[in-house]
Every structure is written in C-alpha cells, then in structure tokens.
Design a protein around this motif. Sequence first.
Motif, PDB file in Angstrom:
ATOM      1  N   LYS A 248      16.636   9.486  15.319  1.00 31.81           N
ATOM      2  CA  LYS A 248      15.948  10.184  16.253  1.00 31.81           C
ATOM      3  C   LYS A 248      16.311  11.615  16.230  1.00 31.81           C
ATOM      4  O   LYS A 248      15.509  12.709  16.150  1.00 31.81           O
ATOM      5  N   LEU A 249      17.420  11.777  16.708  1.00 35.60           N
ATOM      6  CA  LEU A 249      18.013  13.100  16.552  1.00 35.60           C
ATOM      7  C   LEU A 249      18.298  13.909  15.285  1.00 35.60           C
ATOM      8  O   LEU A 249      18.313  15.093  15.370  1.00 35.60           O
ATOM      9  N   GLY A 250      18.466  13.250  14.102  1.00 30.97           N
ATOM     10  CA  GLY A 250      18.811  13.601  13.003  1.00 30.97           C
ATOM     11  C   GLY A 250      17.611  14.026  12.065  1.00 30.97           C
ATOM     12  O   GLY A 250      17.721  14.768  11.272  1.00 30.97           O
ATOM     13  N   ALA A 251      16.567  13.250  12.416  1.00 32.41           N
ATOM     14  CA  ALA A 251      15.352  13.191  11.523  1.00 32.41           C
ATOM     15  C   ALA A 251      14.018  13.463  12.358  1.00 32.41           C
ATOM     16  O   ALA A 251      12.901  13.356  11.616  1.00 32.41           O
ATOM     17  N   ASN A 252      14.312  13.561  13.389  1.00 35.50           N
ATOM     18  CA  ASN A 252      13.107  13.812  14.383  1.00 35.50           C
ATOM     19  C   ASN A 252      12.208  12.723  14.353  1.00 35.50           C
ATOM     20  O   ASN A 252      10.842  13.004  14.575  1.00 35.50           O
ATOM     21  N   HIS A 253      12.409  11.394  14.345  1.00 31.55           N
ATOM     22  CA  HIS A 253      11.622  10.372  14.487  1.00 31.55           C
ATOM     23  C   HIS A 253      11.481  10.090  15.803  1.00 31.55           C
ATOM     24  O   HIS A 253      12.395   9.967  16.540  1.00 31.55           O
ATOM     25  N   PRO A 254      10.084   9.906  16.030  1.00 28.95           N
ATOM     26  CA  PRO A 254       9.859   9.146  17.563  1.00 28.95           C
ATOM     27  C   PRO A 254      10.443   8.021  18.199  1.00 28.95           C
ATOM     28  O   PRO A 254      10.820   7.981  19.281  1.00 28.95           O
ATOM     29  N   MET A 255      10.885   7.137  17.125  1.00 27.86           N
ATOM     30  CA  MET A 255      11.490   6.089  17.399  1.00 27.86           C
ATOM     31  C   MET A 255      12.554   5.774  16.305  1.00 27.86           C
ATOM     32  O   MET A 255      12.333   6.128  15.091  1.00 27.86           O
ATOM     33  N   GLY A 256      13.736   5.167  16.663  1.00 28.26           N
ATOM     34  CA  GLY A 256      14.861   4.840  15.558  1.00 28.26           C
ATOM     35  C   GLY A 256      14.216   3.731  14.847  1.00 28.26           C
ATOM     36  O   GLY A 256      13.386   2.982  15.317  1.00 28.26           O
ATOM     37  N   PRO A 257      14.570   3.427  13.648  1.00 32.55           N
ATOM     38  CA  PRO A 257      14.070   2.518  12.591  1.00 32.55           C
ATOM     39  C   PRO A 257      14.257   1.036  13.237  1.00 32.55           C
ATOM     40  O   PRO A 257      13.443  -0.028  12.883  1.00 32.55           O
ATOM     41  N   LEU A 258      15.149   0.863  14.018  1.00 30.93           N
ATOM     42  CA  LEU A 258      15.563  -0.494  14.705  1.00 30.93           C
ATOM     43  C   LEU A 258      14.586  -0.697  15.808  1.00 30.93           C
ATOM     44  O   LEU A 258      13.877  -1.860  15.899  1.00 30.93           O
TER      45      LEU A 258
ATOM     46  N   PHE B  96       0.747  -0.921  -0.023  1.00 29.41           N
ATOM     47  CA  PHE B  96       0.015   0.123  -0.021  1.00 29.41           C
ATOM     48  C   PHE B  96       0.748   1.212  -0.005  1.00 29.41           C
ATOM     49  O   PHE B  96       1.717   1.339  -0.746  1.00 29.41           O
ATOM     50  N   VAL B  97       0.630   2.426   0.797  1.00 30.99           N
ATOM     51  CA  VAL B  97       1.761   3.459   0.865  1.00 30.99           C
ATOM     52  C   VAL B  97       2.472   3.573   2.130  1.00 30.99           C
ATOM     53  O   VAL B  97       3.584   3.436   2.256  1.00 30.99           O
ATOM     54  N   ALA B  98       1.941   3.236   3.177  1.00 34.34           N
ATOM     55  CA  ALA B  98       2.711   3.398   4.527  1.00 34.34           C
ATOM     56  C   ALA B  98       4.011   2.374   4.429  1.00 34.34           C
ATOM     57  O   ALA B  98       5.240   2.836   4.849  1.00 34.34           O
ATOM     58  N   ASN B  99       3.650   1.184   4.241  1.00 32.66           N
ATOM     59  CA  ASN B  99       4.766   0.120   4.422  1.00 32.66           C
ATOM     60  C   ASN B  99       5.761   0.238   3.352  1.00 32.66           C
ATOM     61  O   ASN B  99       6.813  -0.456   3.105  1.00 32.66           O
ATOM     62  N   ARG B 100       5.031   0.694   2.031  1.00 34.82           N
ATOM     63  CA  ARG B 100       5.801   0.782   0.845  1.00 34.82           C
ATOM     64  C   ARG B 100       7.038   1.661   1.204  1.00 34.82           C
ATOM     65  O   ARG B 100       8.302   1.771   0.593  1.00 34.82           O
ATOM     66  N   ILE B 101       6.872   2.829   1.860  1.00 27.98           N
ATOM     67  CA  ILE B 101       7.833   3.660   2.243  1.00 27.98           C
ATOM     68  C   ILE B 101       8.608   3.574   3.516  1.00 27.98           C
ATOM     69  O   ILE B 101       9.728   3.549   3.514  1.00 27.98           O
ATOM     70  N   LEU B 102       7.865   2.879   4.745  1.00 24.61           N
ATOM     71  CA  LEU B 102       8.378   2.840   5.812  1.00 24.61           C
ATOM     72  C   LEU B 102       9.590   1.498   5.826  1.00 24.61           C
ATOM     73  O   LEU B 102      10.539   1.710   6.444  1.00 24.61           O
ATOM     74  N   LEU B 103       8.956   0.393   5.126  1.00 20.43           N
ATOM     75  CA  LEU B 103       9.880  -0.709   5.289  1.00 20.43           C
ATOM     76  C   LEU B 103      11.266  -0.759   4.668  1.00 20.43           C
ATOM     77  O   LEU B 103      12.096  -1.173   5.178  1.00 20.43           O
ATOM     78  N   PRO B 104      11.389  -0.161   3.346  1.00 19.53           N
ATOM     79  CA  PRO B 104      12.527  -0.065   2.738  1.00 19.53           C
ATOM     80  C   PRO B 104      13.655   0.901   3.885  1.00 19.53           C
ATOM     81  O   PRO B 104      14.781   0.641   3.875  1.00 19.53           O
ATOM     82  N   MET B 105      13.273   1.978   4.728  1.00 24.77           N
ATOM     83  CA  MET B 105      13.771   2.695   5.408  1.00 24.77           C
ATOM     84  C   MET B 105      14.526   1.641   6.623  1.00 24.77           C
ATOM     85  O   MET B 105      15.502   1.520   6.885  1.00 24.77           O
ATOM     86  N   ILE B 106      13.608   0.838   7.036  1.00 22.96           N
ATOM     87  CA  ILE B 106      13.816  -0.064   8.074  1.00 22.96           C
ATOM     88  C   ILE B 106      14.862  -1.030   7.693  1.00 22.96           C
ATOM     89  O   ILE B 106      16.020  -1.317   8.192  1.00 22.96           O
ATOM     90  N   ASN B 107      14.449  -1.630   6.503  1.00 18.66           N
ATOM     91  CA  ASN B 107      15.641  -2.530   5.959  1.00 18.66           C
ATOM     92  C   ASN B 107      17.112  -1.995   5.673  1.00 18.66           C
ATOM     93  O   ASN B 107      18.032  -2.444   5.849  1.00 18.66           O
TER      94      ASN B 107
END
Length: 285
Positions: free
Chosen positions: A220-230, A188-199
């Motif tokens: 977290k500190l460089g892109a302001n994500h609430p959680m790191g990808p791992l 769909f949209v969310a995981n097509r974008i999110l999962l390549p980042m996590i991978n």
Amino acid sequence: MANIGRMLVVGAGQMGGGIAQVAAQSGLEVWLQDISEALVEKGVERIRANLDRQVEKGRMTADQRQGVLDRIHPVVRLEDGAQVDIVVEAATENLTIKKGIFETLDRLCPPGAILASNTSSLPITELAAVTKRPEQVIGMHFMNPVPVMKLVEVIRGLATRDDVFAAVKELAEQMGKVPVEVNDYPGFVANRILLPMINEAIYCVYEGVAAPEDVDTVMKLGANHPMGPLQLADFIGLDTCLAILEVLHEGLGDPKYRPCPLLRKYVNAGWLGKKSGRGFYRYDQ
Ligand SMILES: CC(=O)CC(=O)SCCNC(=O)CCNC(=O)[C@H](O)C(C)(C)COP(=O)(O)OP(=O)(O)OC[C@H]1O[C@@H](n2cnc3c(N)ncnc32)[C@H](O)[C@@H]1OP(=O)(O)O
Ligand SMILES: NC(=O)C1=CN([C@@H]2O[C@H](COP(=O)(O)OP(=O)(O)OC[C@H]3O[C@@H](n4cnc5c(N)ncnc54)[C@H](OP(=O)(O)O)[C@@H]3O)[C@@H](O)[C@H]2O)C=CC1
C-alpha cells in the motif's frame, strides 16, 4: 444485432449482485438467479444496501432507487428468467458447474440470445463448445466491486462472431464501463498479472518473510496499491483465487503459477476471506 434490453444474471454472489445492480441502473430489465431463494434474497439485499448508500449520499433519488429495484426480478429456476437478450453467468468459478449452466441456458434461451460468462479465468471456448451457438458465447469479465471498477474484459472465444463482440462492447459502455478486447487464454489479462502477485504475497507469509499486515502495508505504502494483496485476496475470495491459480498453472503449464500450499490450506479450512468471515484477516459477519 437487436438491442439488448433484458438480461439474466446467473449467480447472486458478490459479482452477480453487482452486475445486476449496474445493469438495472443503466435501464435494463434484469432477472437475478441463484440456486436457492435465500441466496437470491441475500443478493437483492446487498443491492438494496448499496442503493440506499447512493440515496444517503444524494447521488440518487428515492424514486430512482425504487425504479432500479423494480427492474430486478429475483428467480430460482433458470427457466423463469431465460427469455432474455443476454445472459451473464456469474456462478462459482468451477468449469463443471459452468458447463452445466451453459448447456441448460442453450436449451432454454431464445436462439438469438448471447451467452456471456463473467469467469475470472476459465476458457470461453470450452464453455461455448457445450452449446449449439458457440458464435454467440463470449466473456464479459467485470471487476470487483462492480459498481466502482471501470474495466470490463471482453473475451472473444475461438468462434465468437464480430457482431456479438460489438454488441457486448456497446453494452459494457452503456453500463458506464470501459471495455477492453482480450483473447481467450488462461486468466485473460487482469488475473494473469494480478494473481501471481497475490500468490507471491501468500508465499511471503508462508515462508515467514513478513506478517500479513506488513506485506499489505509494504504494497500500500510502497507501491500505492489501494488494498494490500492479502486484503485483496480476502476481498476476491480465497476459493476464487485458488481456482484462478489452478487454471493458470494447468492451462499455461508453468510451475511459476503453482498455488501456495498456505492458500490451499485456508480454502480447505473454509477460510474463504471476507465472504466467510475469515481469511488472512477476520471480519464481522
Ligand atoms: C478476481 C477477478 O476476476 C478480477 C477482479 O475483480 S480483481 C479485483 C479488482 N479490484 C481491485 O483491485 C479493488 C482494489 N481496491 C480498491 O480499488 C478500493 O479499495 C475500493 C474501491 C474497493 C474501496 O475504496 P476505498 O477508497 O478504500 O473505500 P471507500 O471510501 O469505502 O469506497 C470508495 C467508493 O467505493 C464504494 N464501494 C466500496 N466497496 C464497495 C462495494 N463492495 N460495492 C459497492 N460500492 C463499493 C464506496 O461506496 C465508495 O463510493 P463513493 O466514492 O461513491 O462514496
Ligand atoms: N470475486 C471476484 O473478485 C471476482 C469474481 N469473478 C468471477 O465471478 C464468478 C462469481 O464469483 P463471486 O461472485 O465472487 O462468487 P460467490 O461465491 O460470491 O458467488 C457465486 C454464487 O453462485 C452460486 N452458484 C453456484 N452454483 C450455481 C448454479 N449452478 N447456478 C446458479 N448459481 C450458482 C453460489 O451459490 P453457493 O454459495 O450455494 O455455491 C453463489 O451464490 C466466478 O466465476 C468468479 O471467478 C469475476 C471477477 C471478480
């Protein structure tokens, strides 16, 4: 379409429990099903703990908490919860398992019932094809943690009827969510974008670019994500992350979605993240 007042949630894991909780909070009668009594009880226990926190914080009265719990009916046999207006399937991310569930639901549920899946990535159209009501099959993709995250991707299968789409959109709004219309393509949209980042974050660890904590701190500190990808991968579940990447890789046929071998190794070791006690980090059980 008739008003949606009764919901069956299939799968009482982290997503199924969250969906059942939010549905019951919005006034629906909810049947929560999983394959064993222990799993359903674990799901209800998590809901109880979430509601207790709401009461402690003064956001809900003890009576309201009890009202929500009274509207949730735990079941093990699908037939005991099938007389509903809508089913939201939230079982393990596996096409064979989900097809089996949809086939059974199609036999058991009233002819007018909508069959929705919370799948992260699997084709809604293929799930619809195992039923005799493909026009009433749809994706209703909540985000984790369900009580907190506002988004619901509402995914039209090839045959999904407009009034079914409208009813699910309205239900999402009734549950306090913001629905977004999405067509049926892998991830769909969310995981097509999110999962390549996590991978990619996992590849950074695999190739020795940085330690897991450092990869997470950067994001977290460089892109302001609430959680790191791992940390997020552990939170989603590494088995679910791998399943989504496999769907993206196979479904879109592009090597850029190739799951990192380290992710596969962790899943094969039973390191599934937070839910199993170990992933990129260790957790108290
Ligand atoms: C895989 C898929 O198919 C799609 C997906 O879902 S991908 C995952 C999408 N989700 C995300 O990206 C989540 C990213 N993380 C976050 O947004 C935040 O870290 C978080 C909301 C999970 C936690 O937020 P935080 O500020 O770090 O922690 P915390 O202060 O403990 O929690 C914030 C609120 O969330 C609630 N919360 C946290 N985890 C929760 C959970 N598992 N269940 C219910 N409520 C939860 C807390 O009770 C708290 O509520 P109040 O503000 O009402 O007190
Ligand atoms: N985790 C996330 O962040 C998100 C996940 N999703 C999707 O939601 C779904 C559920 O994910 P999640 O809750 O994280 O996974 P969990 O592993 O936490 O829960 C899945 C539950 O389904 C149960 N189950 C397996 N087979 C059946 C069956 N035939 N009938 C009923 N229940 C069954 C599992 O039992 P057992 O453990 O015994 O196998 C388990 O209790 C997946 O499709 C996933 O992709 C969607 C959005 C976010």
